[in-house]
Design a protein around this motif. Structure first.
Motif, mmCIF file in Angstrom:
data_model
loop_
_atom_site.group_PDB
_atom_site.id
_atom_site.type_symbol
_atom_site.label_atom_id
_atom_site.label_comp_id
_atom_site.label_asym_id
_atom_site.label_seq_id
_atom_site.Cartn_x
_atom_site.Cartn_y
_atom_site.Cartn_z
ATOM 1 N N PRO A 1 0.683 -1.597 -0.008
ATOM 2 C CA PRO A 1 -0.256 0.069 0.243
ATOM 3 C C PRO A 1 0.990 1.122 0.149
ATOM 4 C CG PRO A 1 -1.340 -1.732 1.461
ATOM 5 C CD PRO A 1 0.328 -2.009 0.942
ATOM 6 N N LEU B 1 1.716 2.360 -3.426
ATOM 7 C CA LEU B 1 0.423 3.131 -4.528
ATOM 8 C C LEU B 1 0.245 4.366 -3.797
ATOM 9 C CD1 LEU B 1 -2.115 0.131 -4.077
ATOM 10 C CD2 LEU B 1 -0.867 0.718 -6.537
ATOM 11 N N GLU C 1 -0.436 3.639 -11.628
ATOM 12 C CA GLU C 1 -0.751 3.012 -12.850
ATOM 13 C C GLU C 1 -0.558 1.601 -14.359
ATOM 14 O OE1 GLU C 1 -5.099 1.451 -14.002
ATOM 15 O OE2 GLU C 1 -4.145 2.777 -11.721
ATOM 16 N N ASP D 1 -4.725 -13.669 -4.900
ATOM 17 C CA ASP D 1 -5.975 -13.032 -4.702
ATOM 18 C C ASP D 1 -6.617 -14.669 -4.524
ATOM 19 O OD1 ASP D 1 -7.757 -11.930 -3.908
ATOM 20 O OD2 ASP D 1 -8.108 -10.568 -5.596
ATOM 21 N N ILE E 1 -1.198 -3.075 -11.607
ATOM 22 C CA ILE E 1 -2.375 -2.283 -11.426
ATOM 23 C C ILE E 1 -3.354 -1.516 -11.944
ATOM 24 C CG2 ILE E 1 -2.344 0.132 -9.825
ATOM 25 C CD1 ILE E 1 -1.318 -2.330 -8.133
ATOM 26 N N ARG F 1 -6.752 1.173 -12.412
ATOM 27 C CA ARG F 1 -7.163 2.172 -11.795
ATOM 28 C C ARG F 1 -6.863 2.380 -10.120
ATOM 29 N NH1 ARG F 1 -10.954 -1.510 -14.396
ATOM 30 N NH2 ARG F 1 -11.880 -0.560 -16.733
ATOM 31 N N GLY F 2 -5.443 1.567 -9.946
ATOM 32 C CA GLY F 2 -5.262 2.220 -8.993
ATOM 33 C C GLY F 2 -5.801 1.454 -7.464
ATOM 34 N N ARG F 3 -5.644 0.103 -8.558
ATOM 35 C CA ARG F 3 -5.585 -0.968 -7.530
ATOM 36 C C ARG F 3 -4.989 -1.759 -7.791
ATOM 37 N NH1 ARG F 3 -10.510 -0.857 -3.703
ATOM 38 N NH2 ARG F 3 -10.528 -3.890 -3.836
ATOM 39 N N ASP G 1 -4.099 -5.803 -9.085
ATOM 40 C CA ASP G 1 -5.529 -6.803 -9.507
ATOM 41 C C ASP G 1 -4.779 -8.069 -9.767
ATOM 42 O OD1 ASP G 1 -7.773 -8.044 -11.048
ATOM 43 O OD2 ASP G 1 -6.707 -7.274 -13.097
#
Length: 711
Positions: free
Chosen positions: A583, A586, A594, A604, A694, A696-698, A700
């Motif tokens: 984190p 980011l 991005e 995940d 990354i 959309r800012g998260r 994946d």
């Protein structure tokens, strides 16, 4: 050894297969018996490699060269068929333990035994070199001990002088800690016989002192010391032997003794009583067990979905010998889905496990996730109507500190109720406790420590540390596939960060050595005392880089790199390894993060069908919207231990008796299959390496790196 799979053939050439010794990227090694009753190790090459005519030609040349090796202290080639649909090669089977296993379990060897060992291995190498080969991977795991003397094995990466080998010329071939400086530099040269002399010196130092002469730690650190620093031979007790080993370890190949000189210096040896007390009985017992092998038992094939085509030869070269296909087994994570019942069941014994993690220190978020997942796994187990025992759980907090971690380990090893430990949860705390847990033979399972130093310890089949995630040195592998097959780029720029010199150098070296065949790689270094990545970003742009890899391990400094690349106008692929996927990266990088791609050992679980029940149970029980990082791996760690405990029966459990069953287990968890290489004891790498991006800012989760589809 493992049972044969249903898909394995009954015979290879004139050999009847008995069991699997090991499986890797290039093929499978079987224990087999000839028509006359002699045991053999049969290596079978996978058909996809044999389909390459140049590969088959190289295999043919190396098989012929290996057959020319004629020495008492090697394992002779008994037969080979380079023209078979799946080429194979059979060598004599030696049932004795390896030198690595012996020293790890019984300590250093006496000086006279080391001299006898060295003299025999010199004779073996003399025959290898006379056949035009250079072994190139002399290490304790490749020396087996028999009652009459050692055997030098594994010519799988030996190469004929002046000929093309089964391995690429621009790769580091060998094992850090035992390879020569000329091998470690990997500059495309051809290591000669003096390289084997250097490796033999490292091996003899290990046999005499119980540790390699260039220390342990990350592969990068060990290689750096091999090239630039003097060996540490303080643990070799005999002065003449220490002096002789030091001569073998000269940096210059010309300064090392020749094999005839070394043989003379090691002196005369007999063929009887060369081993210290205790070892002959161990070897004899091991031999008797193999000779009494029953008829082959075949395991059922795994019920896994079909995956993509097997990796190419080039990718296997990057993975190294620990990477490989999964050995199938009956263990499965399906135990957590068993129907629950509120009906009373007869009383069952209790097995006590412990969580050892950082619950209040800097790693408390991970530690809390581990504790929660293990508590859920214990509840799931105890809800089963068919369980043969209940699980009880202890939870211990080390605050992320080495000293407190050691105190926890001493407390747990003194508690006769604890059968196994889940944790520790960091490199620092795991390394601080490895010797305590190993001395007490109390199994510890960690999916969160990635230290190469711990990985080397955990790779012994007799030690109690089970590191079930790939080590840090495997981090470049998913990035390599992404940049060569998923989103190909022919021009790479590697940004080395001197603030993490060893880690950064390792990532950059492995990617440099496996650069695109028709591409270019440039390297740009950022000093440790500077956080200005603008010059490196500008240099990457000037080199027309299509991909940039930040090779360090700092989320904050990686964020500075991302911002500099964005400011410089870079529009290609940016990538990094797992420590950066945090984190903090980011938050500091913002929009510049991005599209960044990461190699990782994390999953995940929301994206994994086998983990669906776990995800629902976890989020409902703890009232959270998602499963935190590391929790699914903790659930699997508990599942592995519970499965082995189930197999151990209902009587009293000796924790030490769980070590070998755990090491030989192939366990299908909710995150992946966990299995250990039969020859090294190390966890198999491929199933535990993943890709993230990354979006959309998260972060994946893209999936297991071999199964990610090209864009």
């Amino acid at each position: 050894m493992r049972p044969l799979l249903a898909a394995d053939p009954e015979t290879i050439g004139p050999y009847r297969l008995l069991a699997r010794i090991g499986a890797g990227g290039m093929g499978v090694v079987y224990l087999a018996r000839s028509e006359g009753g002699a045991l053999a190790a049969v290596k079978v090459i996978r058909a996809e490699h044999a389909a390459d005519p140049s590969f088959r030609a190289r295999f043919r040349r190396e098989a012929q060269a290996a057959a020319r090796v004629d020495a008492r202290w090697t394992t002779p080639v008994l037969a080979a068929d380079p023209e078979a649909p799946e080429p194979w090669l059979a060598t004599a089977f030696v049932p004795g333990p390896s030198l690595a296993e012996t020293v790890a379990g019984h300590g250093p060897l006496p000086p006279d035994t080391v001299r006898a060992l060295g003299a025999r291995l010199v004779e073996a190498l003399t025959a290898v070199h006379a056949a035009g080969l250079v072994h190139r991977d002399i290490k304790p795991g490749n020396v087996l001990l028999a009652l009459d003397g050692p055997r030098l094995i594994d010519f799988g990466i030996a190469r004929a002088g002046g000929a093309t080998a089964l391995t690429a010329t621009d790769l580091v071939i060998g094992t850090p800690g035992y390879l020569s400086p000329e091998q470690a530099r990997a500059r495309g040269g051809e290591p000669g016989p003096p390289s084997d002399v250097f490796s033999l010196g490292c091996l003899l130092a290990y046999a005499a002192a119980g540790r390699p002469p260039f220390g342990t730690g990350t592969a990068a650190a060990v290689i750096f010391r091999t090239i630039h620093e003097a060996p540490d031979l303080t643990g070799v007790p005999d002065d003449p032997l220490r002096t002789l080993i030091a001569r073998c370890l000269k940096k210059s190949p010309a300064a090392r003794p020749t094999l005839p000189e070394l043989r003379t210096a090691l002196g005369h040896f007999g063929t009887d009583d060369w081993l210290p007390p205790g070892l002959p009985a161990l070897i004899a017992e091991r031999s008797a067990q193999v000779l009494e092998l029953p008829e082959p038992q075949r395991a059922e094939p795994p019920t896994l979905a079909a995956g993509p085509p097997a990796p190419t030869r080039r990718r296997f070269l990057l993975l190294g010998t620990s990477a490989g296909v999964l050995a199938a087994g009956g263990a499965t994570a399906a135990w957590y889905t068993t129907t629950r019942s509120s009906a009373r069941t007869p009383a069952v014994p209790t097995r006590t496990l412990a969580v050892h993690a950082d619950l209040t220190g800097p790693g408390k978020a991970l530690g809390s996730a581990i504790e929660q997942a293990v508590r859920l796994a214990v509840s799931d187990h105890n809800a089963r109507v068919d369980r043969s025992f209940d699980l009880a759980l202890q939870v211990h907090d080390d605050h992320g500190e080495a000293a407190r971690s050691q105190a926890v380990a001493r407390q747990l090893t003194a508690d006769g109720r604890v059968c196994a430990v889940i944790g520790p949860s960091s490199d620092t705390t795991a390394l601080a406790t490895r010797d305590i847990y190993t001395k007490a033979s109390l199994p510890t399972v960690t999916a969160w420590a990635g230290s190469d130093d711990l990985y080397a310890t955990a790779s012994s089949t007799h030690l109690a540390v089970f590191q079930i995630r790939p080590a840090d040195y495997a981090m470049p592998t998913p990035l390599f596939r992404y940049l060569t097959e998923i989103h190909p780029a022919s021009r790479w720029a590697l940004i080395e960060d001197d603030a993490a010199r060893d880690f950064s150098w390792l990532i950059a070296r492995l990617l440099t050595e496996n650069a695109p065949t028709h591409g270019t790689v440039t390297t740009h270094t950022v000093p440790a005392d500077s956080d200005d990545f603008a010059p490196a970003a500008a240099a990457a742009i000037a080199a027309r880089a299509q991909a940039v890899v930040y090779c360090g391990n700092s989320p904050q400094r990686a964020a500075a790199c991302a911002r500099a690349l964005r400011t410089a106008g870079f529009t290609g692929t940016a990538a990094a390894a797992q420590p950066v996927l945090d984190p903090a990266f980011l938050a500091a990088a913002g929009a510049a993060a991005e599209g960044w791609v990461f190699s990782s050992t994390w999953v995940d679980p929301v994206r994994l069908a086998p983990a669906a029940t776990f995800v629902r149970a976890f989020t409902r029980r703890y009232g959270v919207p998602s499963v935190p990082a590391g929790a699914a791996e903790a659930y699997d760690a508990l599942g592995m231990v519970a499965h082995v405990l189930t197999q151990s029966g209902t009587g009293p459990v000796d924790p030490g008796s769980l070590i070998l069953p755990l090491r030989s287990l192939s366990y299908q968890g909710i995150t992946r299959t966990f299995a250990f290489d039969a020859s090294t004891g190390a966890v198999q790498l491929n199933p535990g390496l993943f890709l993230w991006r990354i979006r959309r800012g998260r972060p994946d989760f893209l999936g297991q790196y071999q199964q990610v589809k090209a864009a």
